[in-house]
Write an enzyme that holds these catalytic residues in place. Structure first.
Site, short mmCIF file in Angstrom:
data_model
loop_
_atom_site.label_atom_id
_atom_site.label_comp_id
_atom_site.label_asym_id
_atom_site.label_seq_id
_atom_site.Cartn_x
_atom_site.Cartn_y
_atom_site.Cartn_z
N ARG B 53 0.87 -1.19 0.00
CA ARG B 53 0.00 0.00 0.00
C ARG B 53 0.90 1.22 0.00
O ARG B 53 2.12 1.12 0.05
CB ARG B 53 -1.01 0.01 1.15
N GLN B 202 -1.83 2.59 10.49
CA GLN B 202 -0.58 2.49 9.73
C GLN B 202 0.55 3.33 10.32
O GLN B 202 1.70 3.11 10.03
CB GLN B 202 -0.83 2.87 8.27
N ASP B 243 -1.79 10.81 -1.57
CA ASP B 243 -2.23 9.77 -2.49
C ASP B 243 -2.59 10.36 -3.85
O ASP B 243 -2.62 9.65 -4.85
CB ASP B 243 -3.42 9.01 -1.91
N ASN B 253 -4.97 12.77 1.01
CA ASN B 253 -4.09 11.89 1.78
C ASN B 253 -4.96 11.14 2.78
O ASN B 253 -6.17 11.35 2.86
CB ASN B 253 -2.98 12.71 2.48
#
Lengths: 365, 365
Positions: B53, B202, B243, B253
């Site tokens: 990812r 994360q 992103d 993001n």
């Protein structure tokens, strides 16, 4: 409020009159368990371990703790020792000091032989007053939800709340949730976005649990989500509680409240704080620099408990092994970001003037 | 970067040249496990299940996925089918489309018999270019950390980051972390506040893990904490990844980034976004209305996995039983809240002009 269809308060005098019973909030949402507090030490422990929490309920638990102390030993010495023990349990919620001062003021002039009875009566009256204040907060805040409902063309009024300022944080009704329950009971189409509120997850564990038992439509979201929802018009108003509000309207509340207030401000979403008078600290002005912020054990960030698929309660580690953690429990939202304060005396601007108009006797002149 | 003292990338060609190997990021931080991808379906599944990812690494995984597809069947039909399969794996990161377009453009003109070899060569070159871009981002961002260090009287430069824009989100070095690693390697006193980044954690699971393995001082905090830290002068600058960034500098993001940008703005803390050129979507301007925001399975909010004290990996439920959940994965930070964009070509204002000056050929005129 309703639990499995029955009516509960968060704290009540045991049937035998010798103890106090509480809902053990550390076991929610997975288990509904009550606990018995028989001594001032039990009461202090219930506050420290957060079996009872929420600024108003911390105050009432401490008041009952003083009553339990007087049942054990009604001496002046124990009165002071119990006050000292209870005031040290949590640093941020000002309701704790307020409740203990009320109790000491009521008990100290009395002869020791009548202190037990008087203390329990006083604590019981304070619990009833807490409910009354929350009910008035509900009635006052209801007008905001009714106004929002009148403006909506379709769909529910979407309210975002953070942490648990629900009935579990008070004796009954809650602060931020009181207007929500009243709107729902009145048949207003309402939906609540519930911030999960890391690290203790009091939104996902407590607010969602109590809204679910009462039947109020709601959705649990990660704390990161509220800004996105507000950018996309999915929040009509925010209502949170407060652990301490200064005389000029700075609001201390569960960590992360400030971030939601910033997002509300950036998107023209009204941001209200619901609080009873005893949550106001008339001695302070600048919340950011003056309110003590509790730092709690990092284990609350590092580990979390929940229920496995086969029904066991397990505690698991979430953080990379060896990584340090920090755990600040509250933050302060400056008054400039708060649309208004919903109190038992009405709704006012978050300002010294606004609060002075509602509480002319308490405010500094 | 370093794992247990050894050097790793996140993705590499297997020794036999027949497959690609990856670090399985769903097992971190509790287990360090690699996985073998032998087909385009394996690659698509690795992206969907988030074994790999992070926007840059999603792109490179997709590029290798196209190579694996060409090894299976180098026909035009499979080229198109594999493109379609891979582009559907995740909606938000624009690097995915960029990488697939690059691969298709390189492969389509070739005869089928040379496509396998050419595709692996091309994917490998793209991985090397990704590392090079991250290294340049690091060198450019390092100047900001050096400037912050020069201004500090004492104590470390405190950088706050959200989610994982670390080397695990790229092939190596990372985007937001590249300046941090370079500053640390240079001996600058630096400390990183790591947002845990619910719901997939994360930050706590990946960023803390990789900073810990490299030895960079850091502290994991709940996502709610950053605003409080900034109010109290405990953050010198924020650096996040992206992103997808629009041509005018709106930054998409991980969900919650917008809230940190608001807090930074409110406290005059510089807020930088580190991103490589392929993360810029030159076709879009208004990020809030135009970028598709992935909604993921609510199970990510409802449940979480971690390690028990006796070493088992368990999944537990966190939310009140029966309560609905919603799971928005990204949000958009408007350019007005972004101090600057750190790219492989330099640092620029988050604006159409700023980006046009760095990327004159890609920008619309």
């Amino acid at each position: 409020m309703k639990v499995n269809g029955g009516l509960y308060r968060t704290i009540w005098l045991a049937d035998d009159g010798q103890a106090v019973e509480i809902i053990d909030q550390t076991r929610l949402p997975h288990e509904f368990v009550t606990a018995r507090l028989s001594s001032v030490d039990d009461a202090a422990r219930a506050i420290v371990t957060m079996q009872t929490r929420g600024a108003p309920l911390i105050g009432i638990t401490a008041a009952y703790g003083m009553a339990l102390a007087m049942a054990q030993d009604p001496s002046d010495q124990n009165l002071e020792a119990s006050y000292a023990k209870l005031i040290d349990t949590r640093p941020t919620a000002i309701n704790l000091r307020w409740a203990l001062d009320q109790m000491r003021h009521a008990i100290a002039p009395l002869e020791t032989k009548v202190r037990r009875r008087a203390a329990f009566d006083r604590a019981g009256a304070m619990a009833d007053q807490d409910i009354d204040r929350c009910r008035r907060i509900g009635a006052n805040g209801l007008t905001l939800i009714e106004a929002a409902a009148a403006q909506k063309k379709d769909g529910p009024v979407n309210v975002l709340t953070h942490c648990n300022a629900g009935w579990l944080a008070t004796v009954d009704w809650g602060t931020a949730t009181a207007p929500i329950y009243m709107a729902f009971d009145k048949g207003i189409d309402i939906h609540v976005w519930v911030d999960e509120t890391r690290p203790r997850n009091q939104g996902a564990a407590l607010t969602a649990w109590e809204l679910g038992h009462h039947g109020v439509p709601h959705t649990v979201i990660a704390d990161n989500v509220g800004g996105h929802l507000m950018q996309h018009g999915l929040v009509d108003l925010c209502i949170t509680g407060s652990d301490r509000t200064t005389a000029r309207g700075d609001v201390c509340n569960k960590i992360g409240t400030y971030l939601k207030a910033l997002a509300a401000h950036d998107n023209n979403v009204p941001f209200y704080v619901a609080l009873p008078g005893p949550t106001i600290d008339w001695t302070l002005d600048d919340g950011v620099s003056e309110i003590p912020i509790e730092q709690r054990d990092g284990v609350e960030v590092r580990e979390i408990s929940g229920r496995t698929a086969d029904g066991r309660i397990e505690t698991i580690s979430l953080v990379a092994p060896g990584s340090p953690v920090a755990n600040y429990a509250f933050d302060v939202t400056p008054a400039r970001l708060v649309t208004g304060l919903i109190t038992e005396r009405g709704i006012c601007p978050a300002s010294a003037d606004g609060l002075r108009r509602l509480y002319p006797q308490q405010a500094k002149t």
